[in-house]
Design a protein around this motif. Sequence first.
Motif, PDB file in Angstrom:
ATOM      1  N   ASN A 241       6.162  -7.631  10.975  1.00  0.00           N
ATOM      2  CA  ASN A 241       6.080  -8.784  10.799  1.00  0.00           C
ATOM      3  C   ASN A 241       4.686  -9.178   9.888  1.00  0.00           C
ATOM      4  O   ASN A 241       3.686  -8.522  10.239  1.00  0.00           O
ATOM      5  CB  ASN A 241       6.047  -9.798  11.798  1.00  0.00           C
ATOM      6  CG  ASN A 241       7.202 -10.042  12.605  1.00  0.00           C
ATOM      7  OD1 ASN A 241       8.181  -9.369  12.189  1.00  0.00           O
ATOM      8  ND2 ASN A 241       7.324 -10.627  13.613  1.00  0.00           N
ATOM      9  N   GLY A 242       4.846  -9.948   8.786  1.00  0.00           N
ATOM     10  CA  GLY A 242       3.782 -10.359   8.131  1.00  0.00           C
ATOM     11  C   GLY A 242       3.363  -9.438   6.978  1.00  0.00           C
ATOM     12  O   GLY A 242       2.250  -9.778   6.233  1.00  0.00           O
ATOM     13  N   VAL A 243       3.665  -8.124   6.763  1.00  0.00           N
ATOM     14  CA  VAL A 243       3.378  -7.362   5.787  1.00  0.00           C
ATOM     15  C   VAL A 243       3.729  -8.017   4.443  1.00  0.00           C
ATOM     16  O   VAL A 243       4.911  -8.154   4.331  1.00  0.00           O
ATOM     17  CB  VAL A 243       3.840  -5.881   5.896  1.00  0.00           C
ATOM     18  CG1 VAL A 243       3.551  -4.865   4.885  1.00  0.00           C
ATOM     19  CG2 VAL A 243       3.355  -5.327   7.283  1.00  0.00           C
ATOM     20  N   VAL A 244       3.073  -8.137   3.510  1.00  0.00           N
ATOM     21  CA  VAL A 244       3.150  -8.715   2.238  1.00  0.00           C
ATOM     22  C   VAL A 244       4.384  -7.843   1.404  1.00  0.00           C
ATOM     23  O   VAL A 244       4.433  -6.702   1.478  1.00  0.00           O
ATOM     24  CB  VAL A 244       2.210  -8.772   1.410  1.00  0.00           C
ATOM     25  CG1 VAL A 244       0.930  -9.861   2.036  1.00  0.00           C
ATOM     26  CG2 VAL A 244       1.344  -7.569   1.094  1.00  0.00           C
TER      27      VAL A 244
ATOM     28  N   PRO B 166       6.994   5.187   3.834  1.00  0.00           N
ATOM     29  CA  PRO B 166       5.525   5.011   4.357  1.00  0.00           C
ATOM     30  C   PRO B 166       5.530   4.478   5.751  1.00  0.00           C
ATOM     31  O   PRO B 166       6.434   4.660   6.391  1.00  0.00           O
ATOM     32  CB  PRO B 166       5.682   3.373   3.616  1.00  0.00           C
ATOM     33  CG  PRO B 166       6.536   3.575   2.512  1.00  0.00           C
ATOM     34  CD  PRO B 166       7.760   4.502   2.854  1.00  0.00           C
ATOM     35  N   THR B 167       4.250   4.661   6.168  1.00  0.00           N
ATOM     36  CA  THR B 167       4.188   4.359   7.619  1.00  0.00           C
ATOM     37  C   THR B 167       4.479   2.821   8.115  1.00  0.00           C
ATOM     38  O   THR B 167       4.564   1.994   7.213  1.00  0.00           O
ATOM     39  CB  THR B 167       2.706   4.383   7.898  1.00  0.00           C
ATOM     40  OG1 THR B 167       1.859   3.435   7.257  1.00  0.00           O
ATOM     41  CG2 THR B 167       2.042   5.455   7.767  1.00  0.00           C
ATOM     42  N   ALA B 168       5.143   2.725   9.325  1.00  0.00           N
ATOM     43  CA  ALA B 168       5.781   1.616   9.682  1.00  0.00           C
ATOM     44  C   ALA B 168       4.699   0.423   9.262  1.00  0.00           C
ATOM     45  O   ALA B 168       5.380  -0.905   9.338  1.00  0.00           O
ATOM     46  CB  ALA B 168       6.318   1.663  11.181  1.00  0.00           C
ATOM     47  N   SER B 169       3.611   0.652   9.813  1.00  0.00           N
ATOM     48  CA  SER B 169       2.579  -0.569   9.680  1.00  0.00           C
ATOM     49  C   SER B 169       2.207  -1.119   8.302  1.00  0.00           C
ATOM     50  O   SER B 169       1.870  -2.224   8.015  1.00  0.00           O
ATOM     51  CB  SER B 169       1.045   0.042  10.047  1.00  0.00           C
ATOM     52  OG  SER B 169       0.825   0.915   9.419  1.00  0.00           O
ATOM     53  N   SER B 170       2.831  -0.269   7.248  1.00  0.00           N
ATOM     54  CA  SER B 170       2.676  -0.933   5.903  1.00  0.00           C
ATOM     55  C   SER B 170       4.275  -1.458   5.398  1.00  0.00           C
ATOM     56  O   SER B 170       4.337  -1.740   4.181  1.00  0.00           O
ATOM     57  CB  SER B 170       2.238   0.094   4.993  1.00  0.00           C
ATOM     58  OG  SER B 170       3.122   1.252   4.813  1.00  0.00           O
TER      59      SER B 170
ATOM     60  N   ALA C  84       0.848  -1.198   0.008  1.00  0.00           N
ATOM     61  CA  ALA C  84      -0.051  -0.062   0.130  1.00  0.00           C
ATOM     62  C   ALA C  84       0.937   1.276  -0.242  1.00  0.00           C
ATOM     63  O   ALA C  84       0.428   2.101   0.790  1.00  0.00           O
ATOM     64  CB  ALA C  84      -1.123  -0.020   1.187  1.00  0.00           C
ATOM     65  N   PHE C  85       1.961   1.481  -0.742  1.00  0.00           N
ATOM     66  CA  PHE C  85       2.701   2.560  -0.996  1.00  0.00           C
ATOM     67  C   PHE C  85       2.218   3.502  -1.761  1.00  0.00           C
ATOM     68  O   PHE C  85       1.364   2.975  -2.844  1.00  0.00           O
ATOM     69  CB  PHE C  85       4.188   1.949  -1.311  1.00  0.00           C
ATOM     70  CG  PHE C  85       4.955   1.116  -0.407  1.00  0.00           C
ATOM     71  CD1 PHE C  85       4.696   0.878   0.870  1.00  0.00           C
ATOM     72  CD2 PHE C  85       6.321   0.939  -0.773  1.00  0.00           C
ATOM     73  CE1 PHE C  85       5.151   0.352   1.741  1.00  0.00           C
ATOM     74  CE2 PHE C  85       7.006   0.263   0.163  1.00  0.00           C
ATOM     75  CZ  PHE C  85       6.600  -0.066   1.431  1.00  0.00           C
TER      76      PHE C  85
END
Length: 327
Positions: free
Chosen positions: A218-221, A132-136, A123-124
Amino acid sequence: MNKNLSFLFKGFIFSTLLTCGLYNAQNVFSQNFNSSTTLTDYVASPASGTSNKFDGITSSGAGTTWSVEANNLTVSRTANAGSFTRISTTGTTTGQALWIEFDLSVASSTTTTNAGTLYVGDAFSATQNSGPTASSVNSRLGINFTTTSGNFTLRNITAGTNSGTLSGVQKITWVINNTGSSLTYTAPDGSTETVQSNFADVWTGTTRTFNEIGATTNGVVLKDFKFVISNGTGSITFDNFYIKSLSPTNLGVDLVKKDKTTIYAENGQINVKSETNVSSVEVYDTTGRLLKSSKSAQVSISRSSSPIVVVKVQLTDGTVITKKVKL
């Protein structure tokens, strides 16, 4: 060995390789900036569906400029920020492991930590010239300026540590694992290495610079790829991008292809013979220093350079073969 035993033996090997997580690479993006000196020729909106375009190469205000010269991409900064972005690099929403490779060089005069940062995640924005935000973000890799032009360091942002000083043009290899299990791969030096899930290895030439950098989230595609420069005064040059999606090895195809590719030294020359066309040949000494590179299947090299070399062959179908050769 009779045919039945041979079949069972091959089946056992194939099953074992898949269980151990041995992976090979399939090209999903490549760009060597040889086709044009016009920046917009390397951008498409959207770029998904192409294998060599970016969704955006942008800057915000005066002070950051991009150029394509001498078959490479260079960004120069004195103020503001710039970025390049490739959305849907893997072409899917479920990319699990990536091999990212590129040539990198830096010119600067002032030490700056994280002058530029590379990101992989989801989701960039193609036009956003900030990180980008750390969560993405799954993974990050920093590039630091130094006071000596031509020298730079890489930064493990997660751990807050830097590499040793690097100089000139360096080939960077970034192996990111988001598969949920350990990943075994053939490293740039020809060895077999393992990286755990939610970690990444970084290589400079044939030397491992960072062993298992922890994921940002962890787990971000592993779907999108982005670079941002927003600090310091200097320039960063990129070339020879190869991004590959790592997938379980198909024993029948992979070993047959390797068996039909021969790499050997003869009369002061490295020779590559393959049924698939050769894209590039790179020759390194055992310390990881690049000695020669060529887009030909033959590379002239003196034995005085190094009696034993590591030869890396890139085929046009994306296959990479690495072998130690005695000159």
